[in-house]
Design a protein around this motif. Structure first.
Motif, short mmCIF file in Angstrom:
data_model
loop_
_atom_site.label_atom_id
_atom_site.label_comp_id
_atom_site.label_asym_id
_atom_site.label_seq_id
_atom_site.Cartn_x
_atom_site.Cartn_y
_atom_site.Cartn_z
N VAL A 179 12.09 -31.37 7.50
CA VAL A 179 10.72 -30.95 7.20
C VAL A 179 9.85 -32.19 7.00
N SER A 180 8.59 -32.08 7.37
CA SER A 180 7.65 -33.16 7.08
C SER A 180 6.36 -32.55 6.55
N THR A 181 5.75 -33.23 5.59
CA THR A 181 4.46 -32.77 5.07
C THR A 181 3.78 -33.93 4.34
N ARG A 182 2.74 -33.61 3.61
CA ARG A 182 2.09 -34.62 2.75
C ARG A 182 2.00 -34.05 1.35
N VAL A 183 2.23 -34.92 0.37
CA VAL A 183 2.22 -34.46 -1.02
C VAL A 183 1.28 -35.33 -1.85
N LYS A 184 1.00 -34.84 -3.06
CA LYS A 184 0.19 -35.61 -4.01
C LYS A 184 1.12 -36.29 -5.01
N LEU A 185 0.85 -37.53 -5.28
CA LEU A 185 1.60 -38.24 -6.32
C LEU A 185 0.61 -38.75 -7.36
N ALA A 186 0.85 -38.42 -8.62
CA ALA A 186 -0.06 -38.82 -9.69
C ALA A 186 -0.06 -40.33 -9.87
N GLY A 187 1.03 -40.96 -9.50
CA GLY A 187 1.14 -42.42 -9.63
C GLY A 187 2.45 -42.84 -9.00
N SER A 188 2.75 -44.14 -9.09
CA SER A 188 4.02 -44.63 -8.55
C SER A 188 5.15 -43.85 -9.21
N SER A 189 6.10 -43.39 -8.39
CA SER A 189 7.08 -42.46 -8.95
C SER A 189 8.30 -42.37 -8.05
N ASP A 190 9.41 -42.03 -8.67
CA ASP A 190 10.55 -41.62 -7.88
C ASP A 190 10.24 -40.24 -7.31
N VAL A 191 10.59 -40.06 -6.05
CA VAL A 191 10.52 -38.73 -5.46
C VAL A 191 11.94 -38.31 -5.17
N ARG A 192 12.33 -37.17 -5.70
CA ARG A 192 13.69 -36.67 -5.49
C ARG A 192 13.67 -35.60 -4.42
N VAL A 193 14.67 -35.67 -3.57
CA VAL A 193 14.85 -34.61 -2.58
C VAL A 193 16.14 -33.90 -2.95
N ILE A 194 16.02 -32.61 -3.21
CA ILE A 194 17.17 -31.79 -3.60
C ILE A 194 17.55 -30.92 -2.41
N VAL A 195 18.79 -31.03 -1.99
CA VAL A 195 19.26 -30.20 -0.88
C VAL A 195 20.30 -29.21 -1.40
N ARG A 196 20.15 -27.97 -0.98
CA ARG A 196 21.18 -26.97 -1.29
C ARG A 196 21.93 -26.68 0.00
N ALA A 197 23.25 -26.85 -0.05
CA ALA A 197 24.09 -26.62 1.13
C ALA A 197 25.36 -25.93 0.67
N ASP A 198 25.69 -24.81 1.31
CA ASP A 198 26.84 -24.01 0.90
C ASP A 198 26.81 -23.71 -0.60
N GLY A 199 25.63 -23.53 -1.12
CA GLY A 199 25.49 -23.18 -2.53
C GLY A 199 25.61 -24.35 -3.49
N ARG A 200 25.88 -25.56 -2.97
CA ARG A 200 25.95 -26.74 -3.85
C ARG A 200 24.69 -27.57 -3.70
N TYR A 201 24.43 -28.39 -4.73
CA TYR A 201 23.21 -29.19 -4.72
C TYR A 201 23.50 -30.67 -4.54
N TYR A 202 22.63 -31.32 -3.75
CA TYR A 202 22.74 -32.75 -3.48
C TYR A 202 21.36 -33.37 -3.70
N VAL A 203 21.36 -34.65 -4.01
CA VAL A 203 20.07 -35.29 -4.29
C VAL A 203 20.00 -36.69 -3.68
N ALA A 204 18.81 -37.07 -3.27
CA ALA A 204 18.52 -38.44 -2.88
C ALA A 204 17.18 -38.80 -3.51
N VAL A 205 17.03 -40.06 -3.88
CA VAL A 205 15.82 -40.48 -4.59
C VAL A 205 15.16 -41.62 -3.83
N ARG A 206 13.85 -41.60 -3.78
CA ARG A 206 13.11 -42.67 -3.12
C ARG A 206 11.92 -43.00 -4.01
#
Lengths: 150, 105
Positions: free
Chosen positions: A113-140
């Motif tokens: 997926v691609s889109t544009r988001v609002k960020l209040a300030g410099s911040s970690d953005v977490r991406v949470i993926v659900r796969a086979d009912g389990r959760y995974y995360v990556a941070v940028r």
């Protein structure tokens, strides 16, 4: 409510909207996740998503600028290489309401997926993926010159 | 609100790359107008997409998605001429949708 009954109701809703000349798909009527979107901390947002125990994953690819000039429109692109990815959620740690969006994939959708988001300030953005009912995360971390939530 | 949406779907192999541009203010409820009054919260809550009538994407958004947001997604097993429909609804019940066919190479 049983799945069958829900499907019948969705079909009925679809027929009703079709009759009105609208093209809303039945699933669009799914209830907005008020608890998760109303969460004012990352911890609460993750808790309402059920993703507190998400495992870090290198198979979540995040494409974003290191420094975004305008926090009101920060481009972000996410690809999940985790098999059977069902959904991708975007969370901005420093936003007043951290959960930005969630995307559920069905049928032949690629886990992208691609889109544009609002960020209040410099911040970690977490991406949470659900796969086979389990959760995974990556941070940028994305640095923002001018915040975009005002 | 019959604002313009734009959509384009192109094939890369058997994957349709769909790009949508939605016109929407996506107000956070925190911004003030020139008379220092708060502009009410106004944002898209749901976006969905179908490929030849089958749902491929169901998204829920917050006010944290940008104004006039772009949306990109991909559908495999696609071919030229396939129909893609994208619809949204916002917190005021306003709605819009747009459709296109997947362009060949």
């Amino acid at each position: 409510m049983s799945v069958k009954r829900r499907k019948i109701l969705q079909a009925a809703a679809a027929a009703a909207t079709a009759a009105l000349g609208l093209r809303i798909t039945p699933a669009i009527a799914a209830e907005w996740n008020k608890a998760a979107f109303g969460a004012t901390s990352v911890a609460d947002a993750l808790k309402t998503l059920g993703a507190t125990a998400a495992s870090p994953s290198k198979d979540i690819l995040i494409k974003a600028l290191d420094v975004a000039e305008n926090g009101a429109a920060v481009p972000i692109e996410v690809t999940s290489r985790i098999p059977n990815t069902q959904s991708i959620a975007l969370v901005a740690d420093k936003n007043p309401f951290p959960l930005l969006a969630s995307f559920d994939f069905t049928g032949n959708a690629e886990p992208y997926v691609s889109t544009r988001v609002k960020l209040a300030g410099s911040s970690d953005v977490r991406v949470i993926v659900r796969a086979d009912g389990r959760y995974y995360v990556a941070v940028r971390e994305i640095k923002v010159t001018t915040g975009g939530c005002g | 609100m019959a604002e313009a949406m734009k959509i384009r779907a192109t094939l890369q192999g058997d994957v349709a790359d769909v790009r949508v541009l939605i016109s929407h203010p996506m107000e956070t409820g925190l911004r003030k107008n020139e008379r220092s009054e708060l502009i009410p919260l106004h944002f898209i809550t749901h976006v969905s997409a179908t490929h030849n009538g089958k749902t491929v994407l169901n998204a829920q958004w917050s006010q944290g998605v940008s104004r006039n947001p772009p949306l990109g997604f991909r559908v495999r097993g696609a071919k030229a001429g396939d129909k893609i429909i994208v619809s949204w609804v916002d917190n005021k019940g306003e709605t819009s949708s747009i459709e296109t066919v997947v362009a060949g190479k």
